[in-house]
Design a protein around this motif. Structure first.
Motif, PDB file in Angstrom:
ATOM      1  N   MET A   1       0.839  -1.178   0.000  1.00 18.19           N
ATOM      2  CA  MET A   1       0.000   0.000   0.000  1.00 18.19           C
ATOM      3  C   MET A   1       0.886   1.243   0.000  1.00 18.19           C
ATOM      4  N   ASN A   2       0.633   2.138  -0.916  1.00 17.66           N
ATOM      5  CA  ASN A   2       1.414   3.356  -1.047  1.00 17.66           C
ATOM      6  C   ASN A   2       0.803   4.448  -0.172  1.00 17.66           C
ATOM      7  N   ASN A   3       1.568   4.950   0.787  1.00 16.09           N
ATOM      8  CA  ASN A   3       1.077   5.983   1.688  1.00 16.09           C
ATOM      9  C   ASN A   3       1.399   7.386   1.208  1.00 16.09           C
ATOM     10  N   LYS A   4       2.111   7.510   0.099  1.00 14.61           N
ATOM     11  CA  LYS A   4       2.451   8.830  -0.428  1.00 14.61           C
ATOM     12  C   LYS A   4       1.243   9.436  -1.129  1.00 14.61           C
ATOM     13  N   LEU A   5       1.100  10.748  -0.956  1.00 19.20           N
ATOM     14  CA  LEU A   5       0.016  11.453  -1.624  1.00 19.20           C
ATOM     15  C   LEU A   5       0.466  11.920  -3.001  1.00 19.20           C
ATOM     16  N   THR A   6      -0.450  11.850  -3.952  1.00 20.22           N
ATOM     17  CA  THR A   6      -0.159  12.390  -5.278  1.00 20.22           C
ATOM     18  C   THR A   6      -0.315  13.909  -5.222  1.00 20.22           C
ATOM     19  N   LEU A   7       0.152  14.587  -6.231  1.00 17.90           N
ATOM     20  CA  LEU A   7       0.002  16.036  -6.310  1.00 17.90           C
ATOM     21  C   LEU A   7      -1.484  16.418  -6.313  1.00 17.90           C
ATOM     22  N   ASN A   8      -2.305  15.670  -7.072  1.00 20.95           N
ATOM     23  CA  ASN A   8      -3.749  15.938  -7.075  1.00 20.95           C
ATOM     24  C   ASN A   8      -4.344  15.810  -5.674  1.00 20.95           C
ATOM     25  N   GLU A   9      -3.942  14.796  -4.939  1.00 22.25           N
ATOM     26  CA  GLU A   9      -4.462  14.593  -3.583  1.00 22.25           C
ATOM     27  C   GLU A   9      -4.038  15.727  -2.652  1.00 22.25           C
ATOM     28  N   ILE A  10      -2.802  16.168  -2.756  1.00 25.65           N
ATOM     29  CA  ILE A  10      -2.313  17.282  -1.932  1.00 25.65           C
ATOM     30  C   ILE A  10      -3.120  18.546  -2.227  1.00 25.65           C
ATOM     31  N   ILE A  11      -3.354  18.806  -3.500  1.00 28.57           N
ATOM     32  CA  ILE A  11      -4.125  19.987  -3.894  1.00 28.57           C
ATOM     33  C   ILE A  11      -5.550  19.892  -3.357  1.00 28.57           C
ATOM     34  N   ILE A  12      -6.156  18.733  -3.486  1.00 27.55           N
ATOM     35  CA  ILE A  12      -7.536  18.555  -3.025  1.00 27.55           C
ATOM     36  C   ILE A  12      -7.626  18.688  -1.506  1.00 27.55           C
ATOM     37  N   VAL A  13      -6.674  18.130  -0.781  1.00 28.63           N
ATOM     38  CA  VAL A  13      -6.659  18.265   0.685  1.00 28.63           C
ATOM     39  C   VAL A  13      -6.584  19.740   1.071  1.00 28.63           C
ATOM     40  N   GLY A  14      -5.700  20.486   0.428  1.00 29.73           N
ATOM     41  CA  GLY A  14      -5.576  21.917   0.716  1.00 29.73           C
ATOM     42  C   GLY A  14      -6.823  22.690   0.330  1.00 29.73           C
ATOM     43  N   LEU A  15      -7.395  22.361  -0.814  1.00 33.07           N
ATOM     44  CA  LEU A  15      -8.615  23.030  -1.273  1.00 33.07           C
ATOM     45  C   LEU A  15      -9.756  22.822  -0.278  1.00 33.07           C
ATOM     46  N   PHE A  16      -9.900  21.601   0.204  1.00 30.91           N
ATOM     47  CA  PHE A  16     -11.004  21.338   1.129  1.00 30.91           C
ATOM     48  C   PHE A  16     -10.734  21.882   2.527  1.00 30.91           C
ATOM     49  N   ALA A  17      -9.484  22.020   2.910  1.00 33.19           N
ATOM     50  CA  ALA A  17      -9.179  22.736   4.165  1.00 33.19           C
ATOM     51  C   ALA A  17      -9.603  24.193   4.016  1.00 33.19           C
ATOM     52  N   ALA A  18      -9.373  24.769   2.844  1.00 29.59           N
ATOM     53  CA  ALA A  18      -9.786  26.151   2.586  1.00 29.59           C
ATOM     54  C   ALA A  18     -11.309  26.282   2.544  1.00 29.59           C
ATOM     55  N   ILE A  19     -11.974  25.304   1.951  1.00 32.65           N
ATOM     56  CA  ILE A  19     -13.445  25.312   1.932  1.00 32.65           C
ATOM     57  C   ILE A  19     -13.983  25.268   3.357  1.00 32.65           C
ATOM     58  N   MET A  20     -13.362  24.455   4.211  1.00 35.40           N
ATOM     59  CA  MET A  20     -13.790  24.388   5.610  1.00 35.40           C
ATOM     60  C   MET A  20     -13.592  25.737   6.297  1.00 35.40           C
ATOM     61  N   ALA A  21     -12.495  26.409   5.999  1.00 32.39           N
ATOM     62  CA  ALA A  21     -12.234  27.727   6.585  1.00 32.39           C
ATOM     63  C   ALA A  21     -13.301  28.730   6.161  1.00 32.39           C
ATOM     64  N   VAL A  22     -13.711  28.683   4.901  1.00 31.53           N
ATOM     65  CA  VAL A  22     -14.751  29.594   4.411  1.00 31.53           C
ATOM     66  C   VAL A  22     -16.091  29.273   5.076  1.00 31.53           C
ATOM     67  N   LEU A  23     -16.462  28.003   5.123  1.00 25.13           N
ATOM     68  CA  LEU A  23     -17.737  27.624   5.739  1.00 25.13           C
ATOM     69  C   LEU A  23     -17.765  27.963   7.234  1.00 25.13           C
ATOM     70  N   SER A  24     -16.614  27.965   7.869  1.00 25.13           N
ATOM     71  CA  SER A  24     -16.535  28.308   9.292  1.00 25.13           C
ATOM     72  C   SER A  24     -16.849  29.774   9.546  1.00 25.13           C
ATOM     73  N   GLN A  25     -16.662  30.614   8.538  1.00 19.97           N
ATOM     74  CA  GLN A  25     -16.903  32.049   8.719  1.00 19.97           C
ATOM     75  C   GLN A  25     -18.382  32.405   8.638  1.00 19.97           C
ATOM     76  N   ILE A  26     -19.179  31.501   8.122  1.00 20.00           N
ATOM     77  CA  ILE A  26     -20.622  31.715   8.114  1.00 20.00           C
ATOM     78  C   ILE A  26     -21.093  31.346   9.515  1.00 20.00           C
ATOM     79  N   SER A  27     -21.175  32.360  10.358  1.00 19.80           N
ATOM     80  CA  SER A  27     -21.352  32.157  11.785  1.00 19.80           C
ATOM     81  C   SER A  27     -22.337  33.171  12.358  1.00 19.80           C
ATOM     82  N   ILE A  28     -23.275  32.661  13.139  1.00 22.68           N
ATOM     83  CA  ILE A  28     -24.254  33.527  13.797  1.00 22.68           C
ATOM     84  C   ILE A  28     -24.095  33.335  15.302  1.00 22.68           C
ATOM     85  N   PRO A  29     -23.590  34.351  15.995  1.00 21.57           N
ATOM     86  CA  PRO A  29     -23.455  34.221  17.446  1.00 21.57           C
ATOM     87  C   PRO A  29     -24.832  34.201  18.120  1.00 21.57           C
ATOM     88  N   LEU A  30     -24.932  33.447  19.183  1.00 23.92           N
ATOM     89  CA  LEU A  30     -26.161  33.396  19.966  1.00 23.92           C
ATOM     90  C   LEU A  30     -25.923  34.113  21.290  1.00 23.92           C
TER      91      LEU A  30
END
Length: 183
Positions: A1-30
């Motif tokens: 089993m190859n544990n190394k990430l491909t370039l596409n996988e690295i890009i996708i991981v970073g992209l989805f970390a950024a998507i999570m950061a954006v979704l986290s900013q949609i915030s309504i304090p109670l």
């Protein structure tokens, strides 16, 4: 089993970390709690559904590390270790675990298992969040449930269904169009 990430996988991981950061900013304090209404659960379910357990987990670890080193990716543009060890940090800590369970479920290609694990993942995240909220804020567990669970569970049940449905559609298209192996 190859544990190394491909370039596409690295890009996708970073992209989805950024998507999570954006979704986290949609915030309504109670006004009655330090826990805001956010789209973070939607984001975690979406990421786990699309990327699966390995890449989804890694994406959320990257998100947490970015926040831990001071990049304002958490809700309300917050960041730092103080956010992770603060009253709402337990929810953040639970995100990678929730994502892993969801990713495991989607990889098994069994919709019932997938949805069961998605809801178990949300409950585990709530457990981390409510326990830390109780401990840090010096609240009884029942009071922490009032502030950190009850106001949010109905919204998050809806978010799980919406994110899972959307995520399954996106996952199919990504696998087909980019020839990705998301399992």
């Amino acid at each position: 089993m190859n544990n190394k990430l491909t370039l596409n996988e690295i890009i996708i991981v970073g992209l989805f970390a950024a998507i999570m950061a954006v979704l986290s900013q949609i915030s309504i304090p109670l006004p009655f709690t330090s826990v805001p209404i956010t789209l973070q659960v939607f984001g975690v379910v979406l990421i786990g559904t699309i990327l699966g357990r390995k890449l989804g987990f890694l994406s959320l670890i990257i998100y947490l590390l970015l926040g831990a080193i001071g990049i304002p990716v958490f809700s309300g543009m917050s960041s730092g270790l103080g956010a992770i060890v603060g009253p709402t940090g337990g929810y953040l800590i639970g995100f990678p675990i929730m994502c892993y369970l969801i990713g495991f479920g989607v990889e098994k290609k069994n919709n019932i298992l997938f949805f069961v694990l998605a809801f178990i993942g949300v409950l585990i995240d709530y457990a981390f969040g409510v326990i830390q909220l109780s401990y840090i804020s010096n609240l009884s567990l029942s009071t922490a449930l009032v502030y950190g669970f009850y106001p949010f569970i109905a919204k998050d049940i809806v978010m799980v269904f919406l994110a899972a449905f959307l995520g399954l559609q996106i996952r199919k298209r990504l696998v087909k169009s980019l020839s990705l192996k998301l399992s």
